[in-house]
Motif scaffolding. Structure first.
Motif, short mmCIF file in Angstrom:
data_model
loop_
_atom_site.label_atom_id
_atom_site.label_comp_id
_atom_site.label_asym_id
_atom_site.label_seq_id
_atom_site.Cartn_x
_atom_site.Cartn_y
_atom_site.Cartn_z
N ASP A 82 0.86 -1.19 0.00
CA ASP A 82 0.00 0.00 0.00
C ASP A 82 0.90 1.23 0.00
O ASP A 82 1.65 1.47 0.96
N GLU A 117 1.50 5.53 -0.50
CA GLU A 117 0.84 6.75 -0.05
C GLU A 117 0.05 7.42 -1.17
O GLU A 117 -0.85 8.22 -0.91
N GLU A 154 -1.10 6.82 -5.71
CA GLU A 154 -1.06 5.96 -6.90
C GLU A 154 0.23 6.21 -7.68
O GLU A 154 0.65 7.35 -7.86
N ALA A 180 -3.69 2.77 -5.17
CA ALA A 180 -2.39 2.87 -4.49
C ALA A 180 -1.89 1.52 -4.00
O ALA A 180 -0.82 1.46 -3.38
N ARG A 181 -2.64 0.45 -4.26
CA ARG A 181 -2.22 -0.89 -3.82
C ARG A 181 -1.65 -1.68 -5.00
O ARG A 181 -2.26 -1.71 -6.08
N GLN A 182 -0.50 -2.34 -4.76
CA GLN A 182 0.12 -3.16 -5.80
C GLN A 182 0.49 -4.53 -5.22
O GLN A 182 0.89 -4.64 -4.06
N TRP A 183 0.35 -5.55 -6.06
CA TRP A 183 0.70 -6.92 -5.68
C TRP A 183 1.96 -7.33 -6.44
O TRP A 183 2.01 -7.26 -7.67
N ASP A 214 1.94 0.79 3.92
CA ASP A 214 1.73 -0.48 4.62
C ASP A 214 2.03 -1.62 3.66
O ASP A 214 2.09 -1.42 2.44
#
Length: 330
Positions: free
Chosen positions: A255, A257, A259, A276-279, A303
């Motif tokens: 996660d 802060e 995008e 803003a979340r990447q795997w 995070d």
């Protein structure tokens, strides 16, 4: 029976006859094979993970080891006892926790369930008091003893069930999905307690779970069952490497802060981006720490969490390599 075969399963099979609709008014009987020529041994004091997809035969195995079910063929011995023939005698030497069902009395306060179990198992009062105090302290049950079981949260009830299974000092503990549905804090408490129990008292533990983190933190040995057969028996790190020769992949969920375009870091690849979340996928045998450090150094990190490969994908890779392969302990 020596310690090398404290639990002994030899050529065990289990069939169930079920009726299926075969027309408007007709039903046919079909035989379903839940366990297929299953063989393994567990030494005294070992903690073993017993994993597999839904319907693989895990719970059926546990029920045969406790004497709830009788094998259709083969032989089972636990501490020198045949479970199906001497179930009452064996009950005093084993403890069982089924994550989906409770052994506690639903309408009674937790402490009353424990008192009833003391009488059922004919536990000497001093031994009962010592074991209860130890479980209450380590599982943090002190403020819950007067609470009716129906009012406990799932995590609280699970800790209560584990305590109930240990009041009579069992030599072997069977755990069927003991952390299912638990929050992170409850999982940590349960894992720590089980680790201490195995180390301090030498309790033999057979753990079935869908959570590979349970296995990773508690067990050196893991057995994988699928379609009623053992398809792997060895160390967890060896399981990760089974498949096409390359290690399985873990996933780092990051996660940020804000995008950003897909992250570019060594030894990992972005497989999914949502806002803003990447795997990021990376080899299971590789430590996540250096990867996390590189990301934290280069990008605005809010995070993150690490997800283990699920059991179903591990088994799928095993069959992709060799559908008939069975990897066993030397």
């Amino acid at each position: 029976m020596g310690d090398e075969a404290f639990i002994e399963v030899d050529g065990v099979e289990k069939f169930f006859d079920v009726r299926r609709r075969a027309g408007l008014l007709r039903r046919e009987r079909h035989r379903v094979r839940a366990v297929d020529t299953l063989s393994f041994t567990v030494p005294r004091g070992e903690m073993v993970g017993y994993i597999g997809p839904n319907g693989a035969g895990k719970s059926t195995t546990i029920k045969m080891l406790t004497g709830i079910l009788t094998p259709s063929a083969g032989r089972i011995r636990v501490a020198g006892i045949e479970p199906a023939r001497e179930r009452s005698r064996l009950a005093h030497r084993i403890g069982v926790v089924f994550g989906q069902r409770t052994t506690l009395w639903w309408d009674l306060p937790l402490i009353d369930s424990y008192r009833l179990m003391c009488r059922m198992y004919r536990i000497e009062e001093r031994r009962y008091a010592e074991n209860l105090d130890r479980c209450v302290e380590l599982l943090e049950l002190g403020g819950l003893l007067e609470t009716p079981v129906r009012q406990l949260s799932l995590g609280q009830r699970m800790r209560g069930d584990i305590a109930a299974a240990l009041l009579h000092d069992p030599e072997v503990l069977y755990l069927d999905e003991p952390t299912i549905g638990l929050d992170v804090v409850s999982k940590v408490k349960v894992r720590g307690f089980l680790r201490d129990l195995n180390r301090d008292r030498g309790t033999t533990v057979l753990l079935t779970t869908h959570d590979l983190t349970d296995i990773e933190q508690l067990c050196r040995r893991v057995m994988v069952i699928d379609h009623g057969r053992i398809v792997y028996d060895g160390e967890l790190k060896g399981l990760h490497a089974v498949g096409d020769g390359a290690a399985a992949e873990r996933t780092l969920v990051v996660d940020l802060e804000r995008e950003l375009p897909p992250l570019e870091v060594e030894s990992a690849r972005v497989v999914k981006v949502e806002g803003a979340r990447q795997w990021l996928a990376f080899p299971a045998g590789q430590s996540a720490a250096p990867l996390v450090a590189r990301i934290a150094e280069r990008y605005p990190l809010a995070d993150l969490s690490v997800r283990e490969p699920d059991i179903e994908s591990v088994i799928a890779r095993m069959y992709a390599r060799d559908p008939s392969a069975v990897t066993s302990r030397p």
